[in-house]
Write an enzyme that holds these catalytic residues in place. Structure first.
Site, short mmCIF file in Angstrom:
data_model
loop_
_atom_site.label_atom_id
_atom_site.label_comp_id
_atom_site.label_asym_id
_atom_site.label_seq_id
_atom_site.Cartn_x
_atom_site.Cartn_y
_atom_site.Cartn_z
N ASP A 148 -38.80 0.36 8.16
CA ASP A 148 -38.23 1.67 7.82
C ASP A 148 -37.50 1.68 6.49
O ASP A 148 -37.42 2.71 5.83
CB ASP A 148 -37.30 2.17 8.93
CG ASP A 148 -36.34 1.10 9.41
OD1 ASP A 148 -35.73 0.42 8.57
OD2 ASP A 148 -36.23 0.91 10.63
N CYS A 203 -28.66 14.83 6.51
CA CYS A 203 -28.98 13.47 6.06
C CYS A 203 -30.40 13.08 6.46
O CYS A 203 -30.73 13.02 7.65
CB CYS A 203 -27.99 12.48 6.67
SG CYS A 203 -28.38 10.74 6.34
N SER A 214 -37.30 -0.07 15.19
CA SER A 214 -37.08 1.32 14.76
C SER A 214 -38.25 1.86 13.94
O SER A 214 -38.44 3.07 13.85
CB SER A 214 -35.77 1.44 13.97
OG SER A 214 -35.81 0.60 12.83
N CYS A 272 -24.05 5.89 -0.32
CA CYS A 272 -23.76 7.14 0.38
C CYS A 272 -22.25 7.28 0.50
O CYS A 272 -21.56 6.31 0.81
CB CYS A 272 -24.39 7.12 1.77
SG CYS A 272 -23.98 8.57 2.77
N CYS A 320 -20.57 7.14 13.25
CA CYS A 320 -20.09 7.28 14.62
C CYS A 320 -20.84 8.35 15.38
O CYS A 320 -21.69 9.05 14.83
CB CYS A 320 -18.59 7.61 14.66
SG CYS A 320 -17.87 8.17 13.15
N CYS A 341 -30.38 15.98 2.59
CA CYS A 341 -29.71 15.15 1.60
C CYS A 341 -30.54 13.90 1.34
O CYS A 341 -30.83 13.13 2.27
CB CYS A 341 -28.32 14.76 2.09
SG CYS A 341 -27.42 13.69 0.93
N CYS A 379 -29.06 9.04 -1.37
CA CYS A 379 -29.20 7.59 -1.44
C CYS A 379 -30.54 7.18 -2.06
O CYS A 379 -30.71 6.03 -2.48
CB CYS A 379 -29.05 6.96 -0.06
SG CYS A 379 -30.24 7.57 1.16
#
Length: 512
Positions: free
Chosen positions: A404, A294, A341, A440, A14, A498, A501
C-alpha cells in the site's frame, strides 16, 4: 522496543466513539460502558497507546483511562463503575502530545453550567498559536495535547453571549472560527452528545443505530441522505436501544449496530435520547474550498470493511490495484502482497492483469513489541521472525508484490531478499499509492521529508537499493480517480480529498 520492521507503518491518530441511550430504555438494557468498550475494540487499529471512556449519569461523570490496548485498560470491574445512559470513548496514538497517561482522552473539565467531556481525532494545524492565545488569556493548560486546547476553547463563553444558558452550538462555532482543521469530535454535556467534523471533513465520523433485536433489522448499509430521513423511516422509536457515533462504521457490527449516516464536513450532529438531529453545517472560511477528506484513510488507515462517502474501503483499494495494473504492467506468474492491508489492491492488480493471486508470505501475528532483547544473531533475523515464505507457491516464478505504501523503505528490502532466497526468480514491487514525499500536519505521524525514502531515491534507484527487479508507484491522478469513481453521494455534495502528503498541497495554510 518496537521491531524495526514495524517502521514501514504510518501511525494513525485515534478513534472516537459515543453512545446515547434511546428514550424509554433502561440503563441496564443499554449497557453503555460495554457498548463503548466493544466499539473501541473495533477502532483499535486507529490507535494502540491508550484508551478511555467517560459516562454520564445525571450530570455525574464517571471516567476510566489507561495506557495500552482497550482489552488491557478495561475489565469487568472497571466497566461496572462506568454508570450512566450516555458516554464517549477514545483510543489513541499520539501525534501532538507525548505518550503519557496525562494525555489520555477523553478530557473532562468543569464549566459554569456543567461538566463536559471531549474526545478528538485529528491534529490542529494552528495548535501553537491557539495555545499561546489561551495562555495569554490566563487559562491554564495541564497537558501537551492539542485536544486539551479544543476542550478549553469549548469552555469559553462565545462572543454572542449566552443570555438563556449554555449555547453549545455557539461554542462549537467559536471553536471552528479559531481553528478549521483537523478534527472529528464527540463532545458530551450533561444532556447530550455532539458529533462534529471540521469544515474540511479531514477525519471521518458517522452515525449508527443500535436496535433492540438485530434479527428484525438487517445489518446491511441503509445510508440516508439526511438525519430527518433517518427519523421518518424508523418503524418505531421503541425498536432503538441507543444511538452511536464512531470514527468508522467497522465498529458497528460487533455491537449489533447499523450505519445510518455519515456526518458531513462542518456538520454538528446532536445525539439525544430522542435521536440524532443536525444543527447545521459550518462551511470553510474560504467557501469555494472543496472538502479535504484524508485520502490515506482509503489507502491504509481505515479497516477494509468501513464505509466512507457511500462506498466500502475494500472496493476503493481494489480499484486502486486495478488502476495500478493499468499504469504499471509487468510480466509475471504470481501476484501477491505483504500481509495484509494491501490484499484488496493485490487482488485488483490480479483481476486486471490476469496474473493469478497466490499468497507468498504467512505472517506471525505474535511478533511485535517485546521487552525481550535477543542475541545479536537472533536480532539479525529481522523479517524472518515476522514472515514465513510459502516457497512452493512461487519457487522459480516471477512475483509481483503489491504493497500500500513505502515510508522509510526499511522493510521491503529484507522481504525481497527472503523471497529470492526461497526461490523467487524475480520480484517486482508495485505500490498502490503515489510516493510519500511530505509530512502530514493533520493527525498522521508521517516522518520528516528527510526520512521519507521517496525524497531520496527515484523508483529505479530504490529498486536497485532494495534488490527489486522493478518498482513502480500508482500516480496521484490514478489514486484519486480510483477512489472518487466509487463515491455515491447526493449530487449537491462537494467531493474533495487531501493529498498533501503526496503533493505538498495542504488544504489550509500551515502555521510555522
Amino acid at each position: 522496543m518496537a521491531d524495526k520492521y514495524d517502521e514501514r507503518k504510518l501511525q494513525k491518530a485515534c478513534g472516537v466513539f459515543a453512545c446515547v441511550t434511546a428514550e424509554g430504555i433502561s440503563e441496564a438494557d443499554a449497557d453503555v460502558a460495554n457498548t463503548i468498550c466493544l466499539g473501541l475494540v473495533g477502532l483499535q487499529h486507529r490507535g494502540q497507546e491508550s484508551a478511555g471512556i467517560v459516562t454520564n449519569c445525571g450530570n455525574e461523570f464517571y471516567s476510566h483511562k489507561g495506557m495500552g490496548l482497550v482489552s488491557n485498560v478495561f475489565g469487568e470491574v472497571e466497566l461496572k463503575k462506568l454508570k450512566g445512559n450516555m458516554g464517549i470513548g477514545h483510543t489513541r496514538y499520539s501525534t501532538a502530545g507525548s505518550s503519557e497517561l496525562i494525555n489520555c482522552q477523553p478530557f473532562v473539565v468543569d464549566t459554569i453550567y456543567s461538566h463536559i467531556a471531549v474526545a478528538h481525532n485529528g491534529e490542529l494545524i494552528n495548535a501553537k498559536s491557539v495555545r499561546d492565545k489561551l495562555l495569554r488569556q490566563g487559562m491554564g493548560l495541564s497537558t501537551s495535547s492539542d485536544s486539551e486546547v479544543i476542550t478549553q476553547l469549548l469552555t469559553a463563553r462565545p462572543p454572542c453571549g449566552e443570555p438563556e444558558g449554555p449555547d453549545w452550538v455557539a461554542r462549537i462555532k467559536y471553536l471552528t472560527n479559531q481553528t478549521q482543521c483537523s478534527y472529528s469530535l464527540v463532545i458530551m454535556t450533561k444532556d447530550c452528545v455532539y458529533a462534529v467534523r471540521d469544515p474540511y471533513g479531514n477525519r471521518p465520523l458517522c452515525i449508527g443505530m443500535l436496535k433492540r433485536t438485530c434479527s428484525s433489522y438487517s445489518p446491511q448499509l441503509k445510508r440516508f441522505n439526511s438525519l430527518s430521513d433517518v427519523q421518518s423511516r424508523l418503524h418505531s422509536q421503541d425498536e432503538v436501544l441507543s444511538w452511536i457515533a464512531s470514527s468508522e462504521s467497522c465498529s458497528f457490527p460487533s455491537i449489533g449496530a447499523v450505519l445510518m449516516y455519515e456526518v458531513n464536513p462542518g456538520e454538528i450532529v446532536q445525539l439525544t435520547p430522542k435521536g440524532p438531529k443536525s444543527l447545521g453545517i459550518i462551511p470553510p472560511a474560504k467557501t469555494d474550498d472543496l472538502p479535504a477528506f484524508c485520502i490515506f484513510e482509503y489507502v491504509y488507515f481505515a479497516r477494509a470493511d468501513s464505509m466512507f462517502e457511500g462506498q466500502m474501503v475494500y472496493s476503493a483499494r481494489q480499484r486502486s490495484g486495478i488502476q495500478l495494473a493499468i499504469e504499471a504492467p509487468v510480466e509475471a506468474e504470481v501476484v501477491s502482497t505483504i500481509p495484509e492491508s494491501a490484499t484488496p489492491a493485490a487482488l485488483g492488480f490480479s483481476l486486471q492483469s490476469g496474473i493469478p493471486y497466490i499468497e507468498v508470505l504467512t505472517k506471525n501475528r505474535y511478533v511485535g513489541r517485546t521487552f525481550i532483547q535477543p542475541s545479536n544473531r537472533l536480532r539479525k533475523l529481522g523479517v524472518n521472525k515476522k514472515f514465513g515464505p510459502l516457497s512452493e507457491n512461487f519457487r522459480g516464478k516471477r512475483v509481483v508484490l503489491v504493497d500500500d505504501s513505502i515510508v522509510r523503505g526499511n522493510t521491503i528490502g529484507p522481504i525481497i531478499k527472503l523471497l529470492k532466497q526461497a526461490g523467487a526468480k524475480e520480484v517486482h514491487i508495485r505500490i498502490a499509492s503515489p510516493p510519500l514525499k511530505y509530512p502530514c500536519y493533520m493527525g498522521v505521524n508521517i516522518p520528516t521529508r528527510e526520512e521519507l525514502i521517496a525524497n531520496k531515491l527515484s523508483p529505479e534507484e530504490l529498486a536497485s537499493q532494495v534488490g527489486a527487479d522493478s518498482l513502480m508507484y500508482l500516480s496521484v491522478e490514478g489514486l484519486v480517480n480510483a477512489i472518487q469513481s466509487g463515491i455515491t453521494l447526493q449530487k449537491e455534495r462537494k467531493i474533495g480529498h487531501c493529498t498533501a502528503c503526496l503533493t505538498g498541497k495542504y488544504p489550509v495554510e500551515l502555521e510555522w
